[in-house]
Design a protein around this motif. Structure first.
Motif, short mmCIF file in Angstrom:
data_model
loop_
_atom_site.label_atom_id
_atom_site.label_comp_id
_atom_site.label_asym_id
_atom_site.label_seq_id
_atom_site.Cartn_x
_atom_site.Cartn_y
_atom_site.Cartn_z
N LYS A 111 0.81 -1.23 0.00
CA LYS A 111 0.00 0.00 0.00
C LYS A 111 0.84 1.27 0.00
O LYS A 111 0.48 2.25 -0.63
N HIS A 112 1.98 1.26 0.68
CA HIS A 112 2.79 2.49 0.76
C HIS A 112 3.41 2.86 -0.59
O HIS A 112 3.86 3.97 -0.77
N TYR A 113 3.40 1.94 -1.57
CA TYR A 113 3.89 2.27 -2.91
C TYR A 113 2.83 3.05 -3.71
O TYR A 113 3.12 3.58 -4.76
N LYS A 114 1.61 3.08 -3.20
CA LYS A 114 0.52 3.71 -3.94
C LYS A 114 0.06 5.02 -3.31
O LYS A 114 -0.93 5.58 -3.71
N LYS A 115 0.78 5.49 -2.31
CA LYS A 115 0.39 6.76 -1.68
C LYS A 115 0.59 7.89 -2.67
O LYS A 115 1.53 7.90 -3.43
N GLY A 116 -0.31 8.82 -2.65
CA GLY A 116 -0.23 9.92 -3.60
C GLY A 116 -0.89 9.55 -4.91
O GLY A 116 -1.59 8.55 -5.02
N LYS A 117 -0.66 10.34 -5.93
CA LYS A 117 -1.35 10.16 -7.20
C LYS A 117 -0.59 9.25 -8.16
O LYS A 117 -1.16 8.75 -9.11
N VAL A 118 0.70 9.05 -7.93
CA VAL A 118 1.52 8.27 -8.86
C VAL A 118 2.13 7.09 -8.11
O VAL A 118 2.74 7.26 -7.05
N GLU A 119 1.98 5.90 -8.69
CA GLU A 119 2.61 4.73 -8.08
C GLU A 119 4.12 4.81 -8.29
O GLU A 119 4.60 5.28 -9.32
N CYS A 120 4.87 4.31 -7.34
CA CYS A 120 6.33 4.41 -7.33
C CYS A 120 6.95 3.90 -8.64
O CYS A 120 7.79 4.57 -9.23
N ILE A 121 6.56 2.72 -9.10
CA ILE A 121 7.16 2.13 -10.30
C ILE A 121 6.90 3.00 -11.53
O ILE A 121 7.76 3.12 -12.40
N ASP A 122 5.75 3.65 -11.58
CA ASP A 122 5.45 4.54 -12.71
C ASP A 122 6.33 5.79 -12.67
O ASP A 122 6.78 6.28 -13.71
N TYR A 123 6.58 6.29 -11.47
CA TYR A 123 7.47 7.45 -11.33
C TYR A 123 8.90 7.08 -11.75
O TYR A 123 9.56 7.85 -12.46
N ILE A 124 9.35 5.90 -11.34
CA ILE A 124 10.70 5.44 -11.72
C ILE A 124 10.79 5.33 -13.24
O ILE A 124 11.77 5.78 -13.84
N GLU A 125 9.79 4.75 -13.85
CA GLU A 125 9.79 4.62 -15.32
C GLU A 125 9.85 6.00 -15.99
O GLU A 125 10.60 6.20 -16.94
N GLN A 126 9.07 6.93 -15.48
CA GLN A 126 9.04 8.27 -16.06
C GLN A 126 10.40 8.95 -15.92
O GLN A 126 10.88 9.60 -16.84
N GLN A 127 11.06 8.75 -14.79
CA GLN A 127 12.36 9.38 -14.56
C GLN A 127 13.49 8.74 -15.38
O GLN A 127 14.37 9.43 -15.86
N LEU A 128 13.43 7.41 -15.55
CA LEU A 128 14.52 6.71 -16.24
C LEU A 128 14.35 6.67 -17.75
O LEU A 128 15.34 6.48 -18.47
N GLY A 129 13.14 6.82 -18.23
CA GLY A 129 12.90 6.81 -19.68
C GLY A 129 13.40 5.54 -20.33
O GLY A 129 13.06 4.44 -19.90
N VAL A 130 14.26 5.67 -21.34
CA VAL A 130 14.73 4.50 -22.10
C VAL A 130 15.62 3.58 -21.27
O VAL A 130 15.89 2.45 -21.67
N PHE A 131 16.06 4.03 -20.10
CA PHE A 131 16.89 3.20 -19.24
C PHE A 131 16.07 2.35 -18.25
O PHE A 131 16.63 1.55 -17.50
#
Length: 86
Positions: free
Chosen positions: A24-44
């Motif tokens: 549950k703590h990965y879903k706090k806020g509006k963006v799930e953690c894994i989605d934020y990581i993907e957005q930050q890393l892009g092609v990596f």
């Protein structure tokens, strides 16, 4: 062991794994953690997924065995989905 009991045990294990892999703590806020990581890393992002796959497979015998293998499976499925959506 009856079919009903086996079903309930599988259901209980699946629910436990869901809370381990996607707590549950990965879903706090509006963006799930894994989605934020993907957005930050892009092609990596695939490299991040591969690193986690290696980590969980490497340590499964020494730590949580099935729990770590299921985590590795989750990252493998995420990597497959990433490439399918290209």
């Amino acid at each position: 062991e009856t079919t009903g009991i086996r079903y309930l045990k599988r259901k209980r294990r699946r629910k436990k794994m869901d809370s381990i892999i996607n707590p549950k703590h990965y879903k706090k806020g509006k963006v799930e953690c894994i989605d934020y990581i993907e957005q930050q890393l892009g092609v990596f992002f695939p490299y991040y997924l591969e690193g986690n796959i290696i980590k969980y497979i490497h340590r499964h015998r020494l730590k949580n065995n099935l729990e770590d293998l299921n985590k590795a499976k989750w990252y493998i499925n995420k990597l497959i989905t990433y490439y399918e959506e290209l």
